[in-house]
Design a protein around this motif. Structure first.
Motif, PDB file in Angstrom:
ATOM      1  N   GLU A  36       7.678  -1.597  -1.562  1.00 43.96           N
ATOM      2  CA  GLU A  36       9.118  -1.360  -1.411  1.00 43.96           C
ATOM      3  C   GLU A  36       9.601  -1.824  -0.036  1.00 43.96           C
ATOM      4  O   GLU A  36      10.683  -2.407   0.093  1.00 43.96           O
ATOM      5  CB  GLU A  36       9.419   0.116  -1.623  1.00 43.96           C
ATOM      6  CG  GLU A  36      10.889   0.439  -1.780  1.00 43.96           C
ATOM      7  CD  GLU A  36      11.114   1.869  -2.205  1.00 43.96           C
ATOM      8  OE1 GLU A  36      12.197   2.156  -2.754  1.00 43.96           O
ATOM      9  OE2 GLU A  36      10.206   2.706  -2.012  1.00 43.96           O
ATOM     10  N   ALA A  37       8.793  -1.587   0.993  1.00 42.51           N
ATOM     11  CA  ALA A  37       9.170  -2.023   2.339  1.00 42.51           C
ATOM     12  C   ALA A  37       9.232  -3.542   2.421  1.00 42.51           C
ATOM     13  O   ALA A  37      10.130  -4.105   3.067  1.00 42.51           O
ATOM     14  CB  ALA A  37       8.163  -1.479   3.356  1.00 42.51           C
ATOM     15  N   ALA A  38       8.287  -4.226   1.769  1.00 41.20           N
ATOM     16  CA  ALA A  38       8.297  -5.686   1.776  1.00 41.20           C
ATOM     17  C   ALA A  38       9.541  -6.236   1.086  1.00 41.20           C
ATOM     18  O   ALA A  38      10.171  -7.181   1.563  1.00 41.20           O
ATOM     19  CB  ALA A  38       7.035  -6.219   1.098  1.00 41.20           C
ATOM     20  N   VAL A  39       9.897  -5.631  -0.030  1.00 38.34           N
ATOM     21  CA  VAL A  39      11.091  -6.078  -0.756  1.00 38.34           C
ATOM     22  C   VAL A  39      12.346  -5.817   0.064  1.00 38.34           C
ATOM     23  O   VAL A  39      13.288  -6.625   0.088  1.00 38.34           O
ATOM     24  CB  VAL A  39      11.154  -5.400  -2.141  1.00 38.34           C
ATOM     25  CG1 VAL A  39      12.484  -5.690  -2.832  1.00 38.34           C
ATOM     26  CG2 VAL A  39       9.993  -5.875  -3.010  1.00 38.34           C
ATOM     27  N   ALA A  40      12.372  -4.709   0.772  1.00 37.32           N
ATOM     28  CA  ALA A  40      13.511  -4.409   1.641  1.00 37.32           C
ATOM     29  C   ALA A  40      13.669  -5.456   2.737  1.00 37.32           C
ATOM     30  O   ALA A  40      14.780  -5.701   3.224  1.00 37.32           O
ATOM     31  CB  ALA A  40      13.353  -3.023   2.249  1.00 37.32           C
ATOM     32  N   ASP A  41      12.550  -6.104   3.120  1.00 36.77           N
ATOM     33  CA  ASP A  41      12.591  -7.163   4.126  1.00 36.77           C
ATOM     34  C   ASP A  41      12.955  -8.519   3.532  1.00 36.77           C
ATOM     35  O   ASP A  41      12.978  -9.524   4.252  1.00 36.77           O
ATOM     36  CB  ASP A  41      11.238  -7.279   4.828  1.00 36.77           C
ATOM     37  CG  ASP A  41      11.003  -6.137   5.811  1.00 36.77           C
ATOM     38  OD1 ASP A  41      11.994  -5.514   6.236  1.00 36.77           O
ATOM     39  OD2 ASP A  41       9.831  -5.873   6.147  1.00 36.77           O
ATOM     40  N   GLY A  42      13.198  -8.568   2.228  1.00 36.11           N
ATOM     41  CA  GLY A  42      13.648  -9.808   1.608  1.00 36.11           C
ATOM     42  C   GLY A  42      12.646 -10.513   0.724  1.00 36.11           C
ATOM     43  O   GLY A  42      12.968 -11.520   0.097  1.00 36.11           O
ATOM     44  N   VAL A  43      11.413 -10.000   0.643  1.00 34.70           N
ATOM     45  CA  VAL A  43      10.393 -10.624  -0.197  1.00 34.70           C
ATOM     46  C   VAL A  43      10.679 -10.321  -1.662  1.00 34.70           C
ATOM     47  O   VAL A  43      11.039  -9.190  -2.009  1.00 34.70           O
ATOM     48  CB  VAL A  43       8.994 -10.111   0.192  1.00 34.70           C
ATOM     49  CG1 VAL A  43       7.938 -10.600  -0.794  1.00 34.70           C
ATOM     50  CG2 VAL A  43       8.641 -10.554   1.607  1.00 34.70           C
ATOM     51  N   ASP A  44      10.531 -11.321  -2.531  1.00 35.10           N
ATOM     52  CA  ASP A  44      10.747 -11.076  -3.963  1.00 35.10           C
ATOM     53  C   ASP A  44       9.498 -11.339  -4.794  1.00 35.10           C
ATOM     54  O   ASP A  44       9.567 -11.526  -6.000  1.00 35.10           O
ATOM     55  CB  ASP A  44      11.927 -11.887  -4.491  1.00 35.10           C
ATOM     56  CG  ASP A  44      11.737 -13.387  -4.364  1.00 35.10           C
ATOM     57  OD1 ASP A  44      10.629 -13.821  -3.966  1.00 35.10           O
ATOM     58  OD2 ASP A  44      12.686 -14.133  -4.654  1.00 35.10           O
ATOM     59  N   CYS A  45       8.324 -11.356  -4.122  1.00 33.33           N
ATOM     60  CA  CYS A  45       7.046 -11.511  -4.814  1.00 33.33           C
ATOM     61  C   CYS A  45       6.002 -10.686  -4.068  1.00 33.33           C
ATOM     62  O   CYS A  45       5.811 -10.868  -2.857  1.00 33.33           O
ATOM     63  CB  CYS A  45       6.634 -12.977  -4.865  1.00 33.33           C
ATOM     64  SG  CYS A  45       5.076 -13.277  -5.727  1.00 33.33           S
ATOM     65  N   VAL A  46       5.337  -9.769  -4.780  1.00 34.66           N
ATOM     66  CA  VAL A  46       4.374  -8.856  -4.171  1.00 34.66           C
ATOM     67  C   VAL A  46       3.030  -9.007  -4.871  1.00 34.66           C
ATOM     68  O   VAL A  46       2.950  -8.992  -6.101  1.00 34.66           O
ATOM     69  CB  VAL A  46       4.847  -7.392  -4.267  1.00 34.66           C
ATOM     70  CG1 VAL A  46       3.778  -6.443  -3.739  1.00 34.66           C
ATOM     71  CG2 VAL A  46       6.155  -7.198  -3.514  1.00 34.66           C
ATOM     72  N   LYS A  47       1.979  -9.153  -4.064  1.00 36.74           N
ATOM     73  CA  LYS A  47       0.614  -9.200  -4.586  1.00 36.74           C
ATOM     74  C   LYS A  47      -0.113  -7.916  -4.205  1.00 36.74           C
ATOM     75  O   LYS A  47      -0.122  -7.538  -3.031  1.00 36.74           O
ATOM     76  CB  LYS A  47      -0.145 -10.410  -4.028  1.00 36.74           C
ATOM     77  CG  LYS A  47      -1.580 -10.506  -4.527  1.00 36.74           C
ATOM     78  CD  LYS A  47      -2.250 -11.781  -4.068  1.00 36.74           C
ATOM     79  CE  LYS A  47      -2.678 -11.725  -2.622  1.00 36.74           C
ATOM     80  NZ  LYS A  47      -3.481 -12.917  -2.238  1.00 36.74           N
ATOM     81  N   VAL A  48      -0.735  -7.274  -5.183  1.00 35.78           N
ATOM     82  CA  VAL A  48      -1.417  -6.006  -4.969  1.00 35.78           C
ATOM     83  C   VAL A  48      -2.922  -6.207  -5.136  1.00 35.78           C
ATOM     84  O   VAL A  48      -3.374  -6.766  -6.149  1.00 35.78           O
ATOM     85  CB  VAL A  48      -0.923  -4.936  -5.966  1.00 35.78           C
ATOM     86  CG1 VAL A  48      -1.675  -3.631  -5.764  1.00 35.78           C
ATOM     87  CG2 VAL A  48       0.576  -4.724  -5.808  1.00 35.78           C
ATOM     88  N   LYS A  49      -3.695  -5.759  -4.160  1.00 38.58           N
ATOM     89  CA  LYS A  49      -5.149  -5.801  -4.265  1.00 38.58           C
ATOM     90  C   LYS A  49      -5.617  -4.762  -5.278  1.00 38.58           C
ATOM     91  O   LYS A  49      -5.221  -3.590  -5.219  1.00 38.58           O
ATOM     92  CB  LYS A  49      -5.787  -5.520  -2.910  1.00 38.58           C
ATOM     93  CG  LYS A  49      -5.578  -6.616  -1.881  1.00 38.58           C
ATOM     94  CD  LYS A  49      -6.411  -7.840  -2.179  1.00 38.58           C
ATOM     95  CE  LYS A  49      -6.319  -8.876  -1.086  1.00 38.58           C
ATOM     96  NZ  LYS A  49      -7.191 -10.043  -1.338  1.00 38.58           N
ATOM     97  N   VAL A  50      -6.437  -5.203  -6.230  1.00 38.53           N
ATOM     98  CA  VAL A  50      -6.987  -4.318  -7.252  1.00 38.53           C
ATOM     99  C   VAL A  50      -8.496  -4.534  -7.319  1.00 38.53           C
ATOM    100  O   VAL A  50      -9.037  -5.394  -6.651  1.00 38.53           O
ATOM    101  CB  VAL A  50      -6.335  -4.585  -8.631  1.00 38.53           C
ATOM    102  CG1 VAL A  50      -4.845  -4.296  -8.600  1.00 38.53           C
ATOM    103  CG2 VAL A  50      -6.590  -6.029  -9.091  1.00 38.53           C
ATOM    104  N   GLY A  51      -9.149  -3.736  -8.167  1.00 40.32           N
ATOM    105  CA  GLY A  51     -10.570  -3.940  -8.399  1.00 40.32           C
ATOM    106  C   GLY A  51     -11.482  -2.991  -7.654  1.00 40.32           C
ATOM    107  O   GLY A  51     -12.659  -2.879  -7.991  1.00 40.32           O
ATOM    108  N   ALA A  52     -10.975  -2.311  -6.638  1.00 39.61           N
ATOM    109  CA  ALA A  52     -11.788  -1.329  -5.923  1.00 39.61           C
ATOM    110  C   ALA A  52     -11.816   0.014  -6.636  1.00 39.61           C
ATOM    111  O   ALA A  52     -12.614   0.883  -6.302  1.00 39.61           O
ATOM    112  CB  ALA A  52     -11.267  -1.159  -4.499  1.00 39.61           C
TER     113      ALA A  52
END
Length: 343
Positions: free
Chosen positions: A136-152
């Motif tokens: 949410e913080a990244a999107v508030a800064d203007g980013v419109d694509c988020v990558k989430v680390k998974v698998g752990a």
């Protein structure tokens, strides 16, 4: 022509948690090439599991220095590690682009003036509420694509994290996931099925590096497959020939240089595969070169270039800052980071 090198170590502002463990510091070597009073600067930042070791990187650059009087090609041939080759090839490209009066992206082959490249934000492994807050913080800064680390975590736990992110950022934000090769085939199939509900664009490296047939078998559903570690381990051509990816995650440091990464991107596009340029959380010299690489391929999908904020400090001021979801492309001749040597 002369080659000099010096080591550096830069702590991250906080450890990045992935399925492979934590990354807390970036260590590497600055590479400077001088020719008739002109200079070019490169960076070699090895990363365990991706490239040669730091000791092997230094040794490779020393071999290159001894071979350099025979010419740049001889020096490049003397280097057998991707990080060392990245540093040397970038120093040479920076030198030649500066001499030609061209920004590096134009020297690499970019046809048009490009002032910005879209970026994605990367969110590390954390509980659902923390993951959602970071997205949410990244999107508030203007980013419109988020990558989430998974698998752990277990698939169900990662699905809860992705659901929290989607709820937090809304339906318009592109969502990606990165498993770093953590799953077997059955787990990967279950994960992609579960992630489809959240509109995940693609999952990076859902299977171990060598399982190209498994990656190929995962394709065709609503969630795409991106190859990352498989490129460094088996080569770009092996991945493309196996029809193992919808997207290639191109890390110049792991592929041996921005020149090789650009060749890989062009081959990918010819095969109908999307190239995505990213870094291995490099210092400013390599990070800026990756920005130039992406600009030379414009227009491009959002790239993993907003990584400078992961460093507690850097080698010099950043000539490619990120704002409003995009990274600025420097327009001065060369890479624009020669000040890092004396900083």
């Amino acid at each position: 022509m002369q080659l000099d090198r010096r080591d550096f170590a830069l702590p991250l502002d906080r450890p990045l948690r992935t399925s492979r463990g934590e990354i807390a510091e970036r260590t590497g070597v600055l590479v400077r090439v001088a020719d008739d009073g002109n200079r070019g600067l490169g960076e070699a930042s090895p990363l365990p599991g991706w490239t040669e070791s730091l000791a092997d990187c230094r040794a490779g650059l020393d071999r290159a220095a001894r071979a350099l009087p025979e010419g740049p090609d001889a020096a490049l041939a003397a280097v057998d590690g991707p990080a060392a080759r990245h540093g040397l090839s970038l120093a040479l490209a920076d030198l030649r682009a500066s001499e030609a009066g061209l920004p590096l992206y134009r020297y690499l082959g970019g046809d048009d003036a490009v002032t910005a490249v879209p970026v994605n934000a990367t969110v590390g492994d954390a509980p659902p509420d923390e993951t959602a807050a970071a997205a949410e913080a990244a999107v508030a800064d203007g980013v419109d694509c988020v990558k989430v680390k998974v698998g752990a975590r277990a698939v169900d736990a990662d699905a809860r994290r992705l659901r929290a992110v989607r709820d937090a950022v809304g339906p318009e934000v592109s969502l990606r996931a990165d498993a770093n090769g953590a799953w077997d085939r059955a787990t990967a199939e279950r994960a992609l099925d579960a992630f489809a509900e959240f509109g995940v664009e693609f999952v990076e490296q859902p299977l171990p590096t060598e399982d190209l047939s498994g990656l190929a078998a995962l394709r065709g559903g609503p969630v795409g497959v991106a190859a990352d570690e498989s490129l460094a381990a088996g080569g770009v051509d092996a991945v493309l020939n196996a029809d193992a990816a919808d997207a290639l995650i191109l890390k110049p440091m792991a592929l041996g240089g921005v020149d090789r990464a650009r060749e890989a991107a062009l081959r990918a596009r010819a095969a109908g595969v999307t190239p995505v340029v990213t870094t291995t959380i490099d210092a400013v010299v390599a990070r800026t070169a990756a920005v130039h690489l992406a600009a030379s391929l414009a227009p491009v999908a959002p790239c993993g270039l907003a990584t400078g904020g992961r460093l507690e400090r850097d080698l010099t001021a950043d000539p490619a800052p990120v704002s409003d979801g995009a990274v600025h492309v420097p327009q001065l001749p060369g890479n624009g980071t020669t000040g890092a040597w004396s900083a």
